[in-house]
Motif scaffolding. Structure first.
Motif, short mmCIF file in Angstrom:
data_model
loop_
_atom_site.label_atom_id
_atom_site.label_comp_id
_atom_site.label_asym_id
_atom_site.label_seq_id
_atom_site.Cartn_x
_atom_site.Cartn_y
_atom_site.Cartn_z
N ILE A 102 0.88 -1.18 0.00
CA ILE A 102 0.00 0.00 0.00
C ILE A 102 0.92 1.22 0.00
N LEU A 103 0.67 2.10 -0.95
CA LEU A 103 1.47 3.33 -1.03
C LEU A 103 0.54 4.50 -0.69
N THR A 104 0.90 5.26 0.36
CA THR A 104 0.02 6.38 0.73
C THR A 104 0.21 7.52 -0.29
N LYS A 105 -0.70 8.48 -0.20
CA LYS A 105 -0.65 9.60 -1.16
C LYS A 105 0.71 10.31 -1.07
N SER A 106 1.17 10.58 0.16
CA SER A 106 2.45 11.29 0.26
C SER A 106 3.62 10.35 -0.02
N GLY A 107 3.42 9.04 0.21
CA GLY A 107 4.46 8.08 -0.15
C GLY A 107 4.75 8.13 -1.65
N ALA A 108 3.68 8.35 -2.43
CA ALA A 108 3.82 8.38 -3.89
C ALA A 108 4.59 9.60 -4.37
N GLU A 109 4.81 10.57 -3.48
CA GLU A 109 5.64 11.73 -3.84
C GLU A 109 7.13 11.34 -3.82
#
Ligand code: CTP
Length: 399
Positions: A39-46
């Protein structure tokens, strides 16, 4: 060291510069034969791309809570049920706060809240964020909810500051996970009993004799045992403390109730008697409230010594029996005396004349006295850390 072949790990990657280390983490886990979903969080995807994660993990990356495609294929409940273990690395201060407060406003926090699996958390943040009281309170809550912390470490940070907050190195995280699977494999069937807290011995319906025990050390030991996979029963006198549902908590008041409850829950592989059981009870408890008188005396009689009884029982005696000794003086002498007289395997002794490690403190320093006259000391640290170290020793002993 144990191999992780065929284990299923759900990796949650949050936003932070340390997210780049998760790619190495995935590589190491895959090398060991682990199946990974991410699971990649929204800010992780940054910080890292779904494409690089999916290429390394050879699996899908989940990002949205409300994705029709995901829900049809594997919804948030199925995701947490699929995994043998959930690993959040890096875990940001924000995600830690969500977990501590039971929020569920994105896929990562919803899966964690819905999970029935062990969750490891590897925090990564700036040193001031880590040291902030609110983060520390959230971390204490996570520990109480049975999350397992890995790190953070002390070092130079990406932001240029120095201190505690660096995410642990991927190989360190993998080692911790291996130890977890090794212990749970060995310990799955082992049963532990812990007594904790004070007892109350009633004089009449509103008055009683008791003592200053907070029960904190016993509760922490029960938590550490449960964390390591022991089927744990905690028999507790009156306290304000709480434990989660993994622990079978039995609340009692009197020494007699504690005794009966202990007998009911034996046999066990290990029994730890940390309760401050009142040595005496009132010979004749009044059924009605006793009125003031000019003179009053109480006739007391000895309570059964639960530790002594269990430790000397032919068939009920657990493999490992551990007693406690809280002393103000002559610690070594009294501890060894209790060890011999009560026939236990270990006595854990502490000096209660020292206020900073006394009855209501969150900290402790203990000496362990063994049957073969050897001695070990667990230096001043939190009762939770003392318990973790103690349980490691119990596991070594039982192995
Ligand atoms: N214990 C017990 N049942 C009792 C009394 C004590 O199981 N009725 C256990 C405690 O849980 C602890 C150990 O025995 O593990 C403490 O020993 P004890 O000799 O009772 O300690 P004290 O009450 O401090 O005794 P003393 O005043 O003689 O030092």
């Amino acid at each position: 060291m144990i191999n992780l072949n065929n284990k299923k790990i759900l990796l949650i990657i949050c936003g932070g510069i340390a997210a780049y280390k998760s790619l190495e983490l995935i590589r190491l886990l895959k090398k060991d034969g682990v199946s990974i979903k991410t699971i990649l969080t929204k800010s992780g995807a940054e910080f890292v791309t779904p494409l690089s994660i999916s290429s390394l993990s050879q699996s899908k990356v989940y990002q949205d809570l409300f994705s029709i495609e995901n829900e049809a294929e594997m919804d948030h409940i199925s995701l947490s049920r699929w995994a043998d273990l959930i690993l959040i690395a890096p875990a940001t201060a924000n995600t830690i706060s969500k977990l501590a407060n039971g929020s569920s406003d994105d896929l990562a926090s919803t899966v964690a809240l819905a999970s029935n699996k062990k969750i490891f958390v590897a925090p990564a943040m700036n040193v001031r964020m880590w040291e902030h009281q609110s983060t520390q309170q959230n971390i204490a809550k996570l520990k109480a909810y049975n999350y397992e912390l890995i790190g953070p470490e002390i070092g130079d940070m990406a932001c240029g500051e120095y201190g505690k907050g660096k995410m642990s190195e991927p190989n360190e995280i993998v080692n911790k996970i291996k130890i977890h699977f090794k212990n749970s494999k060995v310990k799955n069937k082992l049963k532990a009993i812990v007594t904790a807290g004070p007892t109350k011995e009633y004089i009449d319906p509103v008055r009683y004799l008791s003592n200053k025990s907070s029960g904190k050390q016993g509760y922490e030991i029960a938590k550490s045992l449960s964390k390591k996979g022991f089927e744990t029963t905690l028999i507790s006198g009156p306290t304000n403390l709480v434990v989660n549902n993994d622990i079978n908590l039995i609340k009692v008041e009197t020494a007699e109730e504690m005794f009966q409850s202990t007998l009911k829950n034996l046999p066990a592989d290990v029994a730890i008697f940390s309760a401050a059981v009142c040595d005496y009870k009132v010979k004749k408890t009044s059924k009605i409230k006793i009125k003031k008188q000019d003179e009053m005396s109480l006739e007391l009689e000895r309570n059964v010594d639960i530790l002594d009884y269990v430790s000397n029982h032919n068939s009920l005696r657990p493999n490992l029996v551990v007693g406690f000794a809280a002393e103000t003086n002559d610690l070594e002498n009294y501890a060894n005396k209790k060890l011999d007289e009560k026939n236990c395997d270990w006595i854990i002794a502490n000096d209660v004349s020292n206020k900073s490690i006394g009855f209501n403190s969150d900290f402790n320093e203990v000496s362990i006295f063994f049957k073969d006259k050897k001695k070990d000391t667990l230096k001043y640290k939190s009762k939770s850390e003392i318990s973790d170290e103690l349980v490691e020793k119990i596991i070594d002993h039982l192995n």
